[in-house]
Design an enzyme around this catalytic site. Sequence first.
Site, short mmCIF file in Angstrom:
data_model
loop_
_atom_site.label_atom_id
_atom_site.label_comp_id
_atom_site.label_asym_id
_atom_site.label_seq_id
_atom_site.Cartn_x
_atom_site.Cartn_y
_atom_site.Cartn_z
N GLY A 122 -1.11 63.93 21.10
CA GLY A 122 -1.58 65.06 21.88
C GLY A 122 -1.65 64.70 23.35
N CYS A 123 -1.73 65.74 24.18
CA CYS A 123 -1.74 65.50 25.63
C CYS A 123 -3.03 64.83 26.07
CB CYS A 123 -1.49 66.81 26.37
SG CYS A 123 -2.54 68.18 25.85
#
Lengths: 344, 344, 344, 344
Positions: free
Chosen positions: B148-149
């Site tokens: 995920g970012c």
Amino acid sequence: MIRAGIVGGTGYTGVELLRLLLPHPEVTVQVITSRAEAGERVDTHFPNLRGMCDLCYTAPDPEILAKLDVVFFATPHGVAMDSAPELLAHDVRVIDLGADFRLADAEVFAHWYGMAHRAPEALRAACYGLPEYFREHIAQSRLIANPGCYPTAVILGFAPLLEAGLLHQDTLIADCKSGVSGAGRTGRVNLIVPEAADSVAAYGVSGHRHRPEIEATLSKLSGETIELQFTPHLMPMIRGIHATLYGQLQQPLSDAALQALFAERYAQEPFVDVLPFGSHPATRSVRGANVCRIAVHQPRPGQVVVLSVIDNLVKGAAGQAVQNMNRMFALPESLGLTQIALLP
Amino acid sequence: MIRAGIVGGTGYTGVELLRLLLPHPEVTVQVITSRAEAGERVDTHFPNLRGMCDLCYTAPDPEILAKLDVVFFATPHGVAMDSAPELLAHDVRVIDLGADFRLADAEVFAHWYGMAHRAPEALRAACYGLPEYFREHIAQSRLIANPGCYPTAVILGFAPLLEAGLLHQDTLIADCKSGVSGAGRTGRVNLIVPEAADSVAAYGVSGHRHRPEIEATLSKLSGETIELQFTPHLMPMIRGIHATLYGQLQQPLSDAALQALFAERYAQEPFVDVLPFGSHPATRSVRGANVCRIAVHQPRPGQVVVLSVIDNLVKGAAGQAVQNMNRMFALPESLGLTQIALLP
Amino acid sequence: MIRAGIVGGTGYTGVELLRLLLPHPEVTVQVITSRAEAGERVDTHFPNLRGMCDLCYTAPDPEILAKLDVVFFATPHGVAMDSAPELLAHDVRVIDLGADFRLADAEVFAHWYGMAHRAPEALRAACYGLPEYFREHIAQSRLIANPGCYPTAVILGFAPLLEAGLLHQDTLIADCKSGVSGAGRTGRVNLIVPEAADSVAAYGVSGHRHRPEIEATLSKLSGETIELQFTPHLMPMIRGIHATLYGQLQQPLSDAALQALFAERYAQEPFVDVLPFGSHPATRSVRGANVCRIAVHQPRPGQVVVLSVIDNLVKGAAGQAVQNMNRMFALPESLGLTQIALLP
Amino acid sequence: MIRAGIVGGTGYTGVELLRLLLPHPEVTVQVITSRAEAGERVDTHFPNLRGMCDLCYTAPDPEILAKLDVVFFATPHGVAMDSAPELLAHDVRVIDLGADFRLADAEVFAHWYGMAHRAPEALRAACYGLPEYFREHIAQSRLIANPGCYPTAVILGFAPLLEAGLLHQDTLIADCKSGVSGAGRTGRVNLIVPEAADSVAAYGVSGHRHRPEIEATLSKLSGETIELQFTPHLMPMIRGIHATLYGQLQQPLSDAALQALFAERYAQEPFVDVLPFGSHPATRSVRGANVCRIAVHQPRPGQVVVLSVIDNLVKGAAGQAVQNMNRMFALPESLGLTQIALLP
């Protein structure tokens, strides 16, 4: 490898030149100058370049510049004109991203820029660096006047119609919208976020230096004396110019014929993209890319509206300068210029 | 040439994959899917790709995908898990930019994502695709869970301290700020300009799906059970994550020793840039680039603050996915990923 | 009618004072000073005031100021301290929106502001103008130190917990996000749109002048020595502060009890709005309004997160100054301060 | 007290009506309707109203509405026309902020809005609510068509010239720039921050519903058939319209005469502010205020450029509606409408 130098490397056109030249396969940037920042690493001022660039700023030194193949001037007007003649004498090619050589008439220059032109001979030798219209001349020139950002967007949008003699000359209007980076990297109160964000205003409505540049070039291309109303606006965005161009047809023309005119004129151009008739290009579709996207409308018979968008720092400045350099050095014109626009 | 496909190509990670893969010298994108847009040209939806991409969307077809070398899933959670097992069976490598394979524990997945995991065997085989910490495993894997970012920014900032066992485990805080593109290309009222521009707000303070992903990875790297407070905020900007990380040292450490810890840990990493001690990285310094820039502070003895910035769509999504692909196919890890950040 | 003057009327707190004072039913603004703009109409600099204000700037004149009832200093630190003693001697009340009288300890002031305090006697007489905590003292004071913008948001969020002695003192963190107007109306390069829009960065992580102000006030309210980590960030927006506050409970407390603590503490406060437990206030909900909105979270037992938002120019500056003025002159505290926030 | 109702209270014009009506000294808002949100407190949707408004949404009930003095319709077109006749029959005054009664010709309405007009009789009775030009008629009307946002800015800018018969009728151009709130509070992908921030694009160049409204009104005021080119653009900002208007004089006129024409026409108007000749009004100078600021230019003899800015939600919608209401109820026209614009 082309040995390149950048004079005036602390502004946005300077850093944008680096973004394009550092990965360019045929260029090595050897010098970047700044009196104020001499001795400092470039990437302390532009952290996006960390890991990509070990250059330090130096004070401009004519002897060092004279040994390069090409020098880009990313400077305010009045700087390039003092250095260009000597560089040309040493067989260095010069690309001025400032305004010193854009207006062929020294008196017109003096009127709009408030200073006498100090290199009138170089001015006569300069070539206006809009490749789509002056490609052959550029290839043979050693001094390029890189077009202004507004003029690039406006000329590319109007020229096909004017070359074909289709418009009434006295009704041209260019309503232009620019991102704030067009004003340069400078600490002016009117550019800070609380002043310029979330707001829109025009400026220079009664007269702006890019108007004579546009008029002179369109006059040259059309063979007529072109006057236009040019209205710049400051937009709450960083990059981009959106030119909304208005003209009246002298005689009826179908939508299809209008579209064909643009499509054919730019069919072979790598950096002009004609959209389907009636499209609405957004500036974000060219963010970071060396391209001008154009769409044509005819809302009522005879009323032509052309929408033309560029990134003011790329096709409107550094990208076009590299395109000119490629041309001057007989490289493929697109070399190092095929970045895809950053969207979103 | 690696034959690549993208499943779910109408969101921001999809178009960003295209921006990176189209010019990649060892990749040819052969398929991009979208049920809703099947038959339409990709560049009508993403005009930045005009002139760069002739692809049309197709409905996902397992037989066609099965003939590719690698398939990227740029889809919401719940999609990749249904297709990955068959693709793997056909010897297609899979890189999931969604969340299906990020949480190794299927029950934790079910808790946070509200659905049972339908491919638990594939889940066990998946590798968490953070190259800086799992590089060898990635090289041998055929199914990558692209991080995920937020986790990318947070883990890269905390891991050197936790690997070294330097922090009290119960005082970790990650205060994170994300641009709106992190919420995807979706027409939600709370994301429109009048709601999300010129304003700041936190969200998910009491619990967010990226927290278990961060905690699991940091626990694995530290060998301890790590719990942290994770607070995401929505910023009025398009791209970028700024993670502000807080921890308490277990024992005194000089500023120089702290800096050395980070500098040495990432000295060989092409995509992690450790700034001078006490710096303040801005998200714009990584806009469009596959890099994480990190700075370390110690405002008071024992209080460590790490600032970590990435572009959520690049190092936080598509760029990291390409980095993983390079690794899986034994290509140089930086191939096609050396774009300079767009500044301004 | 209260005869009011504003010293230093060309910045954002100056124009915001005018926005609030011009329609105030009990005030007449008689003087607004600016040496640089003396003789010019105020509304040429702030066109939002056209039709509302016929004032011209004047050079500051001690004799004229001495005849007023109250003088607001909207000046950089170092100005008010030189004028306040004489004004006080003439029985003029003084409200300093700058920093000269916020730190009770002259040595601490000298350390953080780099200058000796030149009015130590006035400093001893000054009252910290946070009405929610020092209302009675304000009513009796003639010199008010109007709190800083960050301190207002942070203190209002932390104080109920610290007054009640509920938090471990050594784990307080204030992660704060501010709009650019907090930096003032000044032409600094780092504040222009191409630098500060569409990007997020921290600043002053290792030390910021508002930290000692926060610490001193929280220490006073709690009766303990409070140290906190204060991390300011610059947001790409115009107005607003979002403070994200972290603390560890010393003993278990239910969510309901936490919420009740805040709800009760601020039940009678017209300008502090406690949202339902677990809410996420946005800065836009207070844009232009003299209000602080607060929400409380307890993501894990013992971990408290308080979200506190204000408009930095209103409750964080000019609005609070008017609130203090109302108090000093025994007017209803809300008089002239009930503007509804501008949303969107 | 005027008993007011708002039908359709979940959009931006609805909340803006509340911002203006709640503190209005002669109005009490008794009803605000929304089918979807019936039963919910308004301030949960619009937190800026917390502490100012205890209303809950209700489903629209004709019997309840029939007992009010005035009903504002803040609805999409097609709603007000179904309710207005019955309300009028009950002697309730109606102000429609939508488009149902703006076009006097039902066939023109049908053409542009794609539906037959279902209340042609009411349409004939309706008055176009632009007080600066139809003040007397408004006072006697019971059904007001509140003008569109673009038409307000364009008509106020062009009308003095057209009333005086000074312009060539076939060269009028209105190049307009609008903030995103003009598109309403609706979750459309093209309005989210990653799409609409940091970019500029035109839309509806070949035809927009506000064009016939502008043309009909200007034709009425000039006594001639006016056609104009109207080009709307979406700006990366929240509020504001900037209209840049172009016309050709039929005969020479000095700058001073042009300026006098506007100054005299609007000398008695509380909500039209004519700036000094050659000024450049910014939309931020009217943010939140019920005012139109206008500046006139003559860049070349005979070429007139008028710049006209409003807040689309105030003078372009809710503020003008309140102005109309004041007029209808014989109140001072400025009552409750003297908010100073929020700057910065």
